[in-house]
Design a protein around this motif. Structure first.
Motif, PDB file in Angstrom:
ATOM      1  N   LYS A 299       1.747   4.255  -3.233  1.00 32.17           N
ATOM      2  CA  LYS A 299       1.351   5.473  -3.177  1.00 32.17           C
ATOM      3  C   LYS A 299       2.611   6.581  -3.121  1.00 32.17           C
ATOM      4  O   LYS A 299       2.710   7.618  -3.093  1.00 32.17           O
ATOM      5  N   THR A 300       4.054   5.679  -3.375  1.00 31.81           N
ATOM      6  CA  THR A 300       5.303   6.467  -3.144  1.00 31.81           C
ATOM      7  C   THR A 300       5.825   6.662  -4.444  1.00 31.81           C
ATOM      8  O   THR A 300       5.770   5.587  -5.377  1.00 31.81           O
TER       9      THR A 300
ATOM     10  N   ASP B  51       0.955  -1.199  -0.125  1.00 32.89           N
ATOM     11  CA  ASP B  51      -0.073  -0.005   0.081  1.00 32.89           C
ATOM     12  C   ASP B  51       0.960   1.336   0.128  1.00 32.89           C
ATOM     13  O   ASP B  51       0.553   2.141  -0.559  1.00 32.89           O
ATOM     14  N   LYS B  52       1.885   1.288   0.932  1.00 29.18           N
ATOM     15  CA  LYS B  52       2.612   2.446   0.980  1.00 29.18           C
ATOM     16  C   LYS B  52       3.478   2.694  -0.364  1.00 29.18           C
ATOM     17  O   LYS B  52       3.746   3.742  -0.830  1.00 29.18           O
TER      18      LYS B  52
END
Length: 85
Positions: free
Chosen positions: A24-25, A20-21
């Motif tokens: 989004k990065t 997830d991280k």
């Protein structure tokens, strides 16, 4: 030895959070994210096959120089960890 269900559940939760991280990065900001996630892996131990899969997914959109950085960090990590993996 087989991993316990709790261990498997913790790994799945950790990997879901990482994915997830990472999603989004921006790709050029993934290295700091990977370093912070590796430092906070809650004592989970991933085998070589799991680690290879994680790295291949996270580096799929990286340019060759970025991929080389990741491989260099993996090599150093293995050496510092006494080659446990």
């Amino acid at each position: 030895s087989f991993p316990t269900r709790r261990s498997s559940d913790l790994k799945l939760k950790y990997l879901t959070e990482l994915a997830d991280k990472a999603g989004k990065t921006p790709k050029d900001k993934l290295m700091p994210l990977l370093m912070s996630m590796a430092a906070g892996n809650n004592g989970l131990d991933f085998n070589d096959q799991e680690t290879e899969l994680i790295v291949s997914i996270l580096t799929s959109g990286m340019n060759p120089a970025q991929k080389k950085q990741v491989e260099t960090l993996r090599t150093l990590s293995k050496r510092m960890g006494g080659g446990r993996r």
